[in-house]
Design a protein around this motif. Sequence first.
Motif, PDB file in Angstrom:
ATOM      1  N   TYR A  37       0.697  -0.903   0.181  1.00  0.00           N
ATOM      2  CA  TYR A  37      -0.332   0.251  -0.377  1.00  0.00           C
ATOM      3  C   TYR A  37       1.201   1.353   0.696  1.00  0.00           C
ATOM      4  O   TYR A  37       1.720   1.247   0.808  1.00  0.00           O
ATOM      5  CB  TYR A  37      -1.042  -0.204   1.226  1.00  0.00           C
ATOM      6  N   TYR A  38       0.702   2.182  -0.662  1.00  0.00           N
ATOM      7  CA  TYR A  38       1.053   2.909  -1.266  1.00  0.00           C
ATOM      8  C   TYR A  38       0.917   4.315  -1.214  1.00  0.00           C
ATOM      9  O   TYR A  38      -0.254   4.612  -1.265  1.00  0.00           O
ATOM     10  CB  TYR A  38       2.172   3.054  -2.107  1.00  0.00           C
ATOM     11  N   ASN A  39       0.933   5.698  -0.524  1.00  0.00           N
ATOM     12  CA  ASN A  39       0.239   6.973  -0.848  1.00  0.00           C
ATOM     13  C   ASN A  39       1.018   7.820  -0.392  1.00  0.00           C
ATOM     14  O   ASN A  39       2.336   8.277  -0.403  1.00  0.00           O
ATOM     15  CB  ASN A  39      -0.438   6.781   0.718  1.00  0.00           C
ATOM     16  N   THR A  41       0.854  12.370  -0.818  1.00  0.00           N
ATOM     17  CA  THR A  41      -0.033  13.195  -0.890  1.00  0.00           C
ATOM     18  C   THR A  41       0.931  14.507  -0.875  1.00  0.00           C
ATOM     19  O   THR A  41       2.671  15.370  -0.029  1.00  0.00           O
ATOM     20  CB  THR A  41      -0.438  13.914   0.813  1.00  0.00           C
ATOM     21  N   GLY A  49      -1.599  13.774  -5.880  1.00  0.00           N
ATOM     22  CA  GLY A  49      -1.800  12.402  -5.086  1.00  0.00           C
ATOM     23  C   GLY A  49      -2.134  11.599  -5.348  1.00  0.00           C
ATOM     24  O   GLY A  49      -3.119  11.185  -6.157  1.00  0.00           O
ATOM     25  N   GLY A  50      -2.387  10.318  -4.809  1.00  0.00           N
ATOM     26  CA  GLY A  50      -3.143   9.125  -4.330  1.00  0.00           C
ATOM     27  C   GLY A  50      -2.815   7.864  -3.891  1.00  0.00           C
ATOM     28  O   GLY A  50      -1.960   8.394  -2.808  1.00  0.00           O
ATOM     29  N   ASP A  51      -3.977   7.197  -3.798  1.00  0.00           N
ATOM     30  CA  ASP A  51      -3.264   5.717  -3.444  1.00  0.00           C
ATOM     31  C   ASP A  51      -3.363   4.470  -4.051  1.00  0.00           C
ATOM     32  O   ASP A  51      -3.460   4.746  -4.971  1.00  0.00           O
ATOM     33  CB  ASP A  51      -4.880   4.948  -2.011  1.00  0.00           C
ATOM     34  N   THR A  52      -2.187   3.629  -4.519  1.00  0.00           N
ATOM     35  CA  THR A  52      -2.199   2.884  -4.584  1.00  0.00           C
ATOM     36  C   THR A  52      -1.849   0.784  -4.481  1.00  0.00           C
ATOM     37  O   THR A  52      -1.261   1.890  -3.133  1.00  0.00           O
ATOM     38  CB  THR A  52      -0.717   2.288  -4.833  1.00  0.00           C
ATOM     39  N   GLU A  76      -6.131  11.468  -5.921  1.00  0.00           N
ATOM     40  CA  GLU A  76      -6.654  11.787  -5.011  1.00  0.00           C
ATOM     41  C   GLU A  76      -7.752  12.846  -5.593  1.00  0.00           C
ATOM     42  O   GLU A  76      -8.720  13.209  -5.100  1.00  0.00           O
ATOM     43  CB  GLU A  76      -6.037  12.709  -4.327  1.00  0.00           C
ATOM     44  N   SER A  82      -9.878   5.953 -10.862  1.00  0.00           N
ATOM     45  CA  SER A  82      -8.714   4.873 -10.322  1.00  0.00           C
ATOM     46  C   SER A  82      -8.498   3.784 -12.000  1.00  0.00           C
ATOM     47  O   SER A  82      -9.242   3.602 -12.522  1.00  0.00           O
ATOM     48  CB  SER A  82      -9.101   4.627  -9.145  1.00  0.00           C
TER      49      SER A  82
END
Length: 126
Positions: A37-39, A41, A49-52, A76, A82
């Motif tokens: 999990y990567y974030n 910001t 930014g965002g989440d992976t 984000e 996505s």
Amino acid sequence: VVAFAGQEDIIDKDDKSTIFALEGRYSFDAVNLELGYYNVTLDKSNDLGGDTFAIAADYSIDAWSFAAGLSNVSPEDSSESSFNEGFINAGYAIAPFTTLYAEVGFNGDDAANESTAFAFGVSAEF
């Protein structure tokens, strides 16, 4: 389990990014499994930014190694949807610490931006 957190100054954008990563790895016999999990910001830019979430596996037999991975990226920016990315590769050890490899990667953003990439090379560790 591996965790990482950091902050970097983006000089040309006069901004700072905050990075967080959490990875889990499990190995048995010749198989390795990984989850991540990567974030990212940015303080001033909410659209970059965002989440992976990612999953990968590799398998080795004799001089051969095979790997595959998939990830889902959620930007984000609420106007961006996505998308998925992935890869498959194979490597053949030609000498100690030296491997020939081939890889195919893809980005399934949408029909307009979808792309596929190919790589061939040699990896040598010293």
